[in-house]
Design a protein around this motif. Sequence first.
Motif, mmCIF file in Angstrom:
data_model
loop_
_atom_site.group_PDB
_atom_site.id
_atom_site.type_symbol
_atom_site.label_atom_id
_atom_site.label_comp_id
_atom_site.label_asym_id
_atom_site.label_seq_id
_atom_site.Cartn_x
_atom_site.Cartn_y
_atom_site.Cartn_z
ATOM 1 N N GLY A 316 0.856 -1.184 0.000
ATOM 2 C CA GLY A 316 0.000 0.000 0.000
ATOM 3 C C GLY A 316 0.886 1.225 0.000
ATOM 4 O O GLY A 316 1.858 1.303 0.764
ATOM 5 N N ALA A 317 0.565 2.181 -0.862
ATOM 6 C CA ALA A 317 1.452 3.320 -1.096
ATOM 7 C C ALA A 317 1.737 4.117 0.169
ATOM 8 O O ALA A 317 2.746 4.814 0.262
ATOM 9 C CB ALA A 317 0.864 4.221 -2.176
ATOM 10 N N GLN A 318 0.851 4.029 1.172
ATOM 11 C CA GLN A 318 1.046 4.821 2.385
ATOM 12 C C GLN A 318 1.979 4.144 3.395
ATOM 13 O O GLN A 318 2.408 4.756 4.356
ATOM 14 C CB GLN A 318 -0.305 5.100 3.055
ATOM 15 C CG GLN A 318 -1.252 5.930 2.200
ATOM 16 C CD GLN A 318 -0.595 7.185 1.656
ATOM 17 O OE1 GLN A 318 0.014 7.947 2.403
ATOM 18 N NE2 GLN A 318 -0.672 7.378 0.341
ATOM 19 N N SER A 319 2.271 2.866 3.188
ATOM 20 C CA SER A 319 3.123 2.161 4.145
ATOM 21 C C SER A 319 4.554 2.673 4.082
ATOM 22 O O SER A 319 5.078 2.924 3.002
ATOM 23 C CB SER A 319 3.127 0.663 3.831
ATOM 24 O OG SER A 319 4.193 0.028 4.496
ATOM 25 N N PRO A 320 5.188 2.811 5.243
ATOM 26 C CA PRO A 320 6.600 3.195 5.215
ATOM 27 C C PRO A 320 7.456 2.183 4.457
ATOM 28 O O PRO A 320 8.500 2.524 3.944
ATOM 29 C CB PRO A 320 7.007 3.242 6.689
ATOM 30 C CG PRO A 320 5.810 2.935 7.497
ATOM 31 C CD PRO A 320 4.669 2.609 6.589
ATOM 32 N N LEU A 321 6.994 0.949 4.394
ATOM 33 C CA LEU A 321 7.778 -0.068 3.686
ATOM 34 C C LEU A 321 7.627 0.027 2.180
ATOM 35 O O LEU A 321 8.314 -0.654 1.431
ATOM 36 C CB LEU A 321 7.387 -1.466 4.169
ATOM 37 C CG LEU A 321 7.947 -1.770 5.552
ATOM 38 C CD1 LEU A 321 7.340 -3.033 6.114
ATOM 39 C CD2 LEU A 321 9.459 -1.887 5.504
ATOM 40 N N ALA A 322 6.715 0.878 1.729
ATOM 41 C CA ALA A 322 6.587 1.110 0.289
ATOM 42 C C ALA A 322 7.540 2.216 -0.162
ATOM 43 O O ALA A 322 7.328 2.847 -1.178
ATOM 44 C CB ALA A 322 5.156 1.448 -0.076
ATOM 45 N N GLY A 323 8.584 2.450 0.611
ATOM 46 C CA GLY A 323 9.594 3.437 0.239
ATOM 47 C C GLY A 323 10.472 2.897 -0.879
ATOM 48 O O GLY A 323 11.623 2.523 -0.674
ATOM 49 N N VAL A 324 9.897 2.847 -2.059
ATOM 50 C CA VAL A 324 10.585 2.277 -3.214
ATOM 51 C C VAL A 324 11.074 3.414 -4.099
ATOM 52 O O VAL A 324 10.328 4.347 -4.379
ATOM 53 C CB VAL A 324 9.636 1.373 -4.029
ATOM 54 C CG1 VAL A 324 10.338 0.808 -5.249
ATOM 55 C CG2 VAL A 324 9.101 0.252 -3.153
ATOM 56 N N GLY A 325 12.302 3.351 -4.521
ATOM 57 C CA GLY A 325 12.833 4.435 -5.336
ATOM 58 C C GLY A 325 13.806 3.943 -6.387
ATOM 59 O O GLY A 325 14.005 2.743 -6.556
ATOM 60 N N ARG A 326 14.372 4.941 -7.065
ATOM 61 C CA ARG A 326 15.385 4.634 -8.077
ATOM 62 C C ARG A 326 16.768 4.737 -7.465
ATOM 63 O O ARG A 326 17.061 5.662 -6.708
ATOM 64 C CB ARG A 326 15.271 5.624 -9.243
ATOM 65 C CG ARG A 326 14.048 5.416 -10.090
ATOM 66 C CD ARG A 326 13.935 6.483 -11.173
ATOM 67 N NE ARG A 326 13.610 7.789 -10.596
ATOM 68 C CZ ARG A 326 14.276 8.906 -10.869
ATOM 69 N NH1 ARG A 326 15.308 8.891 -11.689
ATOM 70 N NH2 ARG A 326 13.916 10.037 -10.315
ATOM 71 N N TYR A 327 17.630 3.795 -7.822
ATOM 72 C CA TYR A 327 19.002 3.801 -7.340
ATOM 73 C C TYR A 327 19.817 4.854 -8.109
ATOM 74 O O TYR A 327 19.390 5.356 -9.141
ATOM 75 C CB TYR A 327 19.609 2.402 -7.517
ATOM 76 C CG TYR A 327 20.981 2.245 -6.920
ATOM 77 C CD1 TYR A 327 21.182 2.432 -5.553
ATOM 78 C CD2 TYR A 327 22.073 1.915 -7.712
ATOM 79 C CE1 TYR A 327 22.443 2.294 -5.001
ATOM 80 C CE2 TYR A 327 23.335 1.767 -7.164
ATOM 81 C CZ TYR A 327 23.521 1.964 -5.815
ATOM 82 O OH TYR A 327 24.768 1.832 -5.277
ATOM 83 N N VAL A 328 20.997 5.166 -7.615
ATOM 84 C CA VAL A 328 21.904 6.121 -8.271
ATOM 85 C C VAL A 328 22.043 5.814 -9.756
ATOM 86 O O VAL A 328 22.475 4.721 -10.131
ATOM 87 C CB VAL A 328 23.312 6.038 -7.639
ATOM 88 C CG1 VAL A 328 24.275 6.966 -8.369
ATOM 89 C CG2 VAL A 328 23.252 6.349 -6.157
ATOM 90 N N HIS A 329 21.654 6.772 -10.588
ATOM 91 C CA HIS A 329 21.808 6.557 -12.030
ATOM 92 C C HIS A 329 21.813 7.888 -12.763
ATOM 93 O O HIS A 329 20.937 8.171 -13.576
ATOM 94 C CB HIS A 329 20.684 5.653 -12.573
ATOM 95 C CG HIS A 329 21.032 5.021 -13.897
ATOM 96 N ND1 HIS A 329 20.890 3.694 -14.162
ATOM 97 C CD2 HIS A 329 21.562 5.560 -15.027
ATOM 98 C CE1 HIS A 329 21.307 3.435 -15.399
ATOM 99 N NE2 HIS A 329 21.713 4.561 -15.937
#
Length: 411
Positions: A316-329
């Motif tokens: 769920g987008a509100q979960s702190p565990l949904a902290g998904v991002g892009r790596y250094v690029h």
Amino acid sequence: MSRPAPTGRRSVAVTATAVLGVGLAGLTTVPTASAADPGHASGTCKTQNDAVGGWTSYPQLLTELERMERTSQGKVDAFSIATTFQGRDVMAARVGTGDKVALITGAIHGNERTGVESLLRIVDQLGSRGDAATQQLLSEVTLVAVPMLNPDGLELNQRVNDITWDDVVAQNPQLEGAPPAWYYRSGTTRSSAGFDLNRDFHPDLDYVPTAADLPGNTVDPGFYLNAESQGLRDLYVDLHEEFGEVDVVVDLHHMGPCSITTGGPQDGKPITVTVDYPPLGVNDGAAYLEEYPLLDQDKSRRYALSVMDGITGSYGAQSPLAGVGRYVHFESREFAGQGRSAFALNGSASVLFEVRGQSNTFGQKMKGMMTTAVQTGVLSMLTAMADGTVETLDGDDFFDYPDYGWDTVAD
Ligand SMILES: [Zn+2]
């Protein structure tokens, strides 16, 4: 490449949670981090703690794989792809009968262990469950996991493996007198020396090291100097021969202890996982296309997106565990010697995972949360492969995800 403004995300239709019942119970909170210092949040950010109790050791890996072979009634096949300089087997585990192939590695850096744990769980789960969704996945996809690519480094709890330059020259007499490869580290903390194995790959899968090519540099291909990288290359070649192509290669890492997102609705949230496509320089690696025309960066971004959407959708987008991002690029970032780059240049999609933290900075709770997040991401991708969803994604949507601060920081 500039970063478009992050937008609300939709997730792939079928998530790992829905199909495969990844248990997310109890995984609703993580410690909060300060947003004052992007990329270096305080509080959650511990950099020194050598305790690695509770993580799977090399002997335990062998025991676990043996058990899975026994209890899966032939569904899991474990085999050695190489023997390290210190005499340990690099083990692979294969499950599934589908004609789409995913090759997934963990612990190429020996102190980055979430991949070991999550891959063991995934192989065990796929090999033991009889439900229809699992059987459907296994009929479409063959998973070949190498949970512990660098067992010598893992047993020393260090990034590099455990071999000296003299040992390499003894194995490769043609290198006598040449300078050591640039990614060789002499005098490491715990062993006399070793290599960053994730720089030891070359997209020419028949490459043989020559003295004239040494020491090389960061943007160039590596030299296949080590049994671990040679073994993975040989496995890739075998799979390529068997299936015609290897659809995707995934490499599971840790990115260090102090990372938070910046930008967009998730600003300041502790990163759970960042994901990446191969770093092959400006213009999406266009300079490589003449020699390696099968490179398809958009395909890698589609597979990466299936991971990101799967994790976001599961938590769920509100979960702190949904902290998904892009790596250094940043656009000029170029590492042709990384395994993921070498295999991408041969036509495979390639996805890098980088979970927050380092294995020796995790407590048991964080270890469990991060392992489950990686498990969720990998299973989401496998599910999207099985049902074809991954082919329908728009690779450009990858850029809708936030970064964790790197595009505001000097290289
Ligand atoms: Zn790493």
